[in-house]
Design a protein around this motif. Structure first.
Motif, PDB file in Angstrom:
ATOM      1  N   GLY A  13      31.272  -7.966 -39.039  1.00  0.00           N
ATOM      2  CA  GLY A  13      32.445  -7.294 -38.961  1.00  0.00           C
ATOM      3  C   GLY A  13      33.333  -8.033 -37.930  1.00  0.00           C
ATOM      4  O   GLY A  13      34.595  -8.464 -38.034  1.00  0.00           O
ATOM      5  N   LEU A  14      32.492  -8.169 -36.762  1.00  0.00           N
ATOM      6  CA  LEU A  14      33.249  -8.837 -35.678  1.00  0.00           C
ATOM      7  C   LEU A  14      33.687 -10.121 -36.054  1.00  0.00           C
ATOM      8  O   LEU A  14      34.943 -10.775 -35.588  1.00  0.00           O
ATOM      9  CB  LEU A  14      32.608  -8.702 -34.415  1.00  0.00           C
ATOM     10  N   GLN A  15      32.739 -11.027 -36.456  1.00  0.00           N
ATOM     11  CA  GLN A  15      33.183 -12.221 -36.967  1.00  0.00           C
ATOM     12  C   GLN A  15      34.315 -12.296 -37.855  1.00  0.00           C
ATOM     13  O   GLN A  15      35.269 -13.265 -37.758  1.00  0.00           O
ATOM     14  CB  GLN A  15      31.855 -12.964 -37.300  1.00  0.00           C
ATOM     15  N   LEU A  16      34.322 -11.622 -38.878  1.00  0.00           N
ATOM     16  CA  LEU A  16      35.388 -11.499 -39.690  1.00  0.00           C
ATOM     17  C   LEU A  16      36.885 -11.275 -39.412  1.00  0.00           C
ATOM     18  O   LEU A  16      37.808 -11.815 -39.394  1.00  0.00           O
ATOM     19  CB  LEU A  16      35.214 -10.145 -40.752  1.00  0.00           C
ATOM     20  N   LEU A  17      36.736 -10.232 -38.231  1.00  0.00           N
ATOM     21  CA  LEU A  17      37.846 -10.001 -37.528  1.00  0.00           C
ATOM     22  C   LEU A  17      38.539 -11.340 -36.553  1.00  0.00           C
ATOM     23  O   LEU A  17      39.747 -11.865 -36.667  1.00  0.00           O
ATOM     24  CB  LEU A  17      37.806  -8.718 -36.622  1.00  0.00           C
ATOM     25  N   LEU A  18      37.630 -11.808 -35.971  1.00  0.00           N
ATOM     26  CA  LEU A  18      37.797 -13.268 -35.044  1.00  0.00           C
ATOM     27  C   LEU A  18      38.220 -14.241 -36.147  1.00  0.00           C
ATOM     28  O   LEU A  18      39.072 -15.112 -35.696  1.00  0.00           O
ATOM     29  CB  LEU A  18      36.617 -13.498 -34.398  1.00  0.00           C
ATOM     30  N   GLY A  19      37.697 -14.310 -37.383  1.00  0.00           N
ATOM     31  CA  GLY A  19      38.296 -15.551 -37.976  1.00  0.00           C
ATOM     32  C   GLY A  19      39.560 -15.275 -38.488  1.00  0.00           C
ATOM     33  O   GLY A  19      40.342 -16.201 -38.557  1.00  0.00           O
ATOM     34  N   PHE A  20      39.857 -13.977 -38.934  1.00  0.00           N
ATOM     35  CA  PHE A  20      41.253 -13.451 -39.059  1.00  0.00           C
ATOM     36  C   PHE A  20      42.263 -14.000 -38.175  1.00  0.00           C
ATOM     37  O   PHE A  20      43.319 -14.383 -38.147  1.00  0.00           O
ATOM     38  CB  PHE A  20      41.409 -12.265 -39.852  1.00  0.00           C
ATOM     39  N   LEU A  21      41.781 -13.528 -36.732  1.00  0.00           N
ATOM     40  CA  LEU A  21      42.663 -13.644 -35.654  1.00  0.00           C
ATOM     41  C   LEU A  21      42.943 -15.168 -35.344  1.00  0.00           C
ATOM     42  O   LEU A  21      44.039 -15.443 -34.988  1.00  0.00           O
ATOM     43  CB  LEU A  21      41.996 -12.964 -34.224  1.00  0.00           C
ATOM     44  N   ALA A  22      41.826 -15.947 -35.378  1.00  0.00           N
ATOM     45  CA  ALA A  22      42.050 -17.441 -35.217  1.00  0.00           C
ATOM     46  C   ALA A  22      43.126 -18.032 -36.093  1.00  0.00           C
ATOM     47  O   ALA A  22      43.985 -18.728 -35.913  1.00  0.00           O
ATOM     48  CB  ALA A  22      40.681 -18.184 -35.463  1.00  0.00           C
TER      49      ALA A  22
END
Length: 294
Positions: A13-22
């Protein structure tokens, strides 16, 4: 393809969030670079973020696209490197330039073959072939989408989903989502969305599965947009910007011309893209990359 570690899966879930943030940081970098560039050259101001307005400043757009790509790559790699224990193999630097080069050649070839067939059928005609700054807009579109969308769609979504449902199910789901993501484009049509899901989703997803890295699909995606728009003058995914090196004219049924979607909506492009994508999947299968979770 390697197995996900338990830590990877707990932190999906955190990876998903960080991917969108990037991805979002890349879009911000695009706009800031364009605003600064247009102001510094006395080109007025960026009155809106519509594709027509953005593409009307091709030099600033190209510069902004390069800035967006760099920001997106750096932000994604830094975030994932800090979060995951086993590094960021999808952006492994070894062989990156070689894979990008192969992707550029393959993407350009798929578009050129599709356009060649359409020209032989009398569907596509090129005229007034000359240098035009619209070619920079096509290249900028390729760089912006090629890096940003591949990091978000393949590097984040497909990679994470593969850990839950396996490579082929993830490929099918992400391809459908990839096609649907173009639904808000001005010239989007139902047939065009299905076409992009089939040709683009399978081709780019297959390229990612073949190598386990993003460089090959990034190269394909850059060339796909840059050549169809910047060289052949086609509308890109339903977004009609400035002309390319050639001024395009089309005649025939929408099934062949692609209608308002451009050449991506053509049945010919779908067939060429599918053949290429299936070939990549066969190669991936022979390497054993379709039977184990990433």
């Amino acid at each position: 393809m390697r197995q996900h570690s338990s830590t990877d899966m707990r932190l999906w879930g955190l990876q998903l969030l960080l991917g969108f943030l990037a991805y979002l940081l890349g879009q911000i970098a695009l706009l800031l670079t364009m605003v600064i560039g247009i102001g510094a050259t006395g080109g007025g101001r960026l009155s809106s973020t519509s594709p027509t307005e953005v593409l009307s400043h091709p030099v600033a757009f190209l510069a902004g696209s390069i800035a967006a790509a760099l920001v997106c790559l750096v932000a994604y790699r830094a975030a994932m490197q800090r979060l995951r224990r086993d590094g960021v193999p999808e952006l492994a630097p070894l062989g990156a330039l070689r894979e990008i080069g192969k992707g550029l050649a393959l993407g350009a070839a798929v578009v050129a073959i599709s356009m060649g067939i359409l020209a032989l059928l009398g569907v596509y005609q090129a005229s007034d072939i000359r240098w035009d700054t619209g070619a920079l807009g096509g290249l900028g579109t390729g760089i912006l989408a090629g890096v940003g969308e591949e990091i978000l769609v393949r590097g984040t979504l497909q990679r994470i989903l593969t850990g839950f449902v396996g490579p082929l199910w993830a490929l099918g789901i992400i391809s459908a989502l990839f096609g649907a993501s173009h639904i808000l484009n001005a010239g989007a049509t139902t047939l065009g969305i299905i076409a992009i899901a089939l040709e683009g989703g399978l081709l780019l997803g297959g390229a990612y599965l073949l190598t386990g890295r993003l460089w090959l699909p990034i190269g394909i995606h850059i060339a796909w947009n840059a050549v169809q728009g910047g060289v052949f003058g086609s509308t890109i995914s339903g977004i009609d910007g400035t002309r390319g090196l050639a001024r395009a004219s089309w005649s025939g049924p929408e099934l062949l011309t692609g209608g308002t979607m451009g050449m991506e909506g053509s049945f010919v492009t779908v067939i060429v893209g599918l053949i290429t994508g299936i070939t990549l999947l066969v190669m991936a299968h022979r390497r054993g990359r379709l039977t184990r979770a990433e």
